[in-house]
Design an enzyme around this catalytic site. Structure first.
Site, PDB file in Angstrom:
ATOM      1  N   ASP A 208       1.295   7.238   0.339  1.00  0.00           N
ATOM      2  CA  ASP A 208       0.723   8.520  -0.070  1.00  0.00           C
ATOM      3  C   ASP A 208       1.519   9.763   0.284  1.00  0.00           C
ATOM      4  OD1 ASP A 208       0.081   7.876   2.538  1.00  0.00           O
ATOM      5  OD2 ASP A 208      -1.919   8.739   2.470  1.00  0.00           O
TER       6      ASP A 208
ATOM      7  N   GLU B 164       0.494   0.484  12.738  1.00  0.00           N
ATOM      8  CA  GLU B 164       0.514   0.780  11.303  1.00  0.00           C
ATOM      9  C   GLU B 164       1.964   0.944  10.827  1.00  0.00           C
ATOM     10  OE1 GLU B 164      -1.908   4.159  10.417  1.00  0.00           O
ATOM     11  OE2 GLU B 164      -1.804   3.883   8.235  1.00  0.00           O
TER      12      GLU B 164
END
Ligand code: 9YW
Length: 430
Positions: free
Chosen positions: A180, A403
């Site tokens: 994103d 992550e």
């Protein structure tokens, strides 16, 4: 920098299983409970890819569970919400309003966007790893269930997302790329005229540069307010980008569908032909200066920044060898792996917008490393594949199932106990 004591393979494996157990909610696995408490499209599919050899039954359930969110149009949404926690994530179901839409599944709230179409690739992998075992009949039965849904997803991309008319699928929102905040979307986002503040009170903006998160929400609301309309996407939507990773994954999934079609009693030829068309379109529309770049359809030009997404077309086993050689040259150069202690940085290091600490603006990720390792192996680049696998294990051994990771020192960034980092580690250890 926070470093952990050395951890052996057996302990790493135990930790990975316990993360996946903790993040499991019924038949789905959420990316990271506090941060992302719902089922995300490509996250779940990476979990299925990672578990294909280890626990094919769970991998199959993961895919079926994601596909309960599939729309009547064939679109597979980027988030399938858990109703009990609905508004614990913004934007939640009250923003997307799928419940009132005639094409949305009834009783399963979802977002209105999609993510890279990796599901056929995962289904193929589950099937491939079980076809020679006692579970073969179960794997064939899974393929028979999945194939019509995957075919519908493929048809949706062909019919509704070829916004440039050249044979590629366009993403209509940065969330659809799975990357994103990539610098590749900065220019198209900055060009949005009229984007206004849409952030709810108390929402932090640390995750995204400038006011990009506001623009994400504004863009999603525009699409929602059109009724998630295909004609609106063609005529009025102000963000449309042909992304090499999204299309490289689509191409790889076309090959997977061609192999799965006979198992489901379907004709494989349309998928083989689609793969040829997508490859030709990638080379014609996105290849520039020895690499693949994204094309901004609204501005009518390529976006001059090289990201890890540019290596996505290497997932195509039919990519010509000379192009693969050029791509590997870029990947191994100081622009990417050559100057990173812990590959692969998500944006080329020399880019002015590279940021070693911020999500898709620089950090290394387990999922893209795993995809590039697979691509390298497909093209007989065994040494590169081995180095990518070893570097990825070094990251998680040192910093845990984070992550993402700083590409220079390997320290963890973003969420902890992240599902795809754990699942793909299990595959790398197998
Ligand atoms: C968001 C869930 C998702 C991933 C994306 C990643 C991030 C933010 O988290 O997106 O709110 O959707 O960029 O790849 O699917 O882990």
């Amino acid at each position: 920098m926070e470093a952990r004591p050395a951890i052996d393979d057996a302990a790493l494996e135990r930790e990975a299983w316990s993360v996946l157990e903790a993040n499991r909610t019924g038949t789905a696995t959420v990316p990271a409970p506090g941060l992302y408490p719902h089922q995300w499209n490509w996250d779940s599919t990476f979990v299925a890819l990672g578990l294909a050899r280890r626990d094919p039954r769970r991998a199959g359930e993961e895919l079926l569970s994601l596909l309960t969110g599939q729309w009547g149009t064939g679109m597979v949404p980027h988030i399938v919400f858990r109703p009990a926690l609905a508004e614990s994530y913004f934007p939640g179901p009250s923003v997307w309003r799928s419940a009132g839409h005639p094409a949305a599944p009834s009783g399963v709230p979802t977002s209105g966007l999609t993510q890279p179409p990796m599901q056929a690739l995962a289904a193929w992998r589950v099937w491939r790893h079980t076809r020679d075992t006692a579970d073969r009949e179960e794997a064939d039965a899974l393929v028979r269930r999945l194939h019509p849904m995957l075919a519908a997803q493929h048809d949706y991309l062909t019919a509704c997302r070829d916004l440039g008319g050249g044979g590629l699928a366009a993403i209509v929102h940065p969330w659809e790329s799975g990357m994103d905040d990539s610098p590749a979307w900065d220019d198209p986002l900055e060009a949005l005229a009229g984007a206004r503040d849409a952030r709810p009170p108390g929402e932090s903006s640390d995750r995204h540069p400038g006011d990009h998160h506001d623009r994400y929400v504004w863009l999603a609301l525009r699409y929602r307010d059109s009724g998630y309309d295909g004609a609106y996407l063609r005529q009025d939507h102000p963000f449309a980008v042909e992304d090499p990773m999204f299309n490289g994954i689509w191409l790889a999934s076309c090959h997977a569908l061609a192999e799965l079609a006979p198992v489901a009693g379907a004709d494989p030829r349309p998928y083989g032909e689609a793969a040829e068309r997508i490859r030709a379109a990638l080379l014609e529309r996105l290849w520039s200066g020895g690499a693949f770049q994204a094309r901004d359809l609204c501005a009518g030009r390529l976006i001059p920044v090289c990201t890890v997404g540019g290596f996505g077309p290497m997932l195509d086993p039919g990519m010509p060898a000379d192009r693969v050689a050029e791509l590997v040259g870029v990947l191994e150069s100081a622009r990417f792996m050559g100057a990173a202690g812990y590959p692969v940085p998500s944006c080329e290091i020399r880019a002015s917008r590279f940021d070693r600490s911020r999500y898709w603006r620089g950090p290394s990720w387990v999922n893209t490393n795993w995809l590039l390792r697979r691509a390298a192996a497909l093209h007989g680049r065994d040494d590169l594949a081995r180095r990518l696998g070893a570097a990825t294990l070094r990251l998680v051994r040192q910093s845990g199932f984070r992550e993402c990771f700083d590409p220079f020192d390997g320290s963890g960034r973003g969420g902890r106990d992240f599902s795809w980092s754990a699942a793909l580690t299990l595959d790398l250890l197998a």
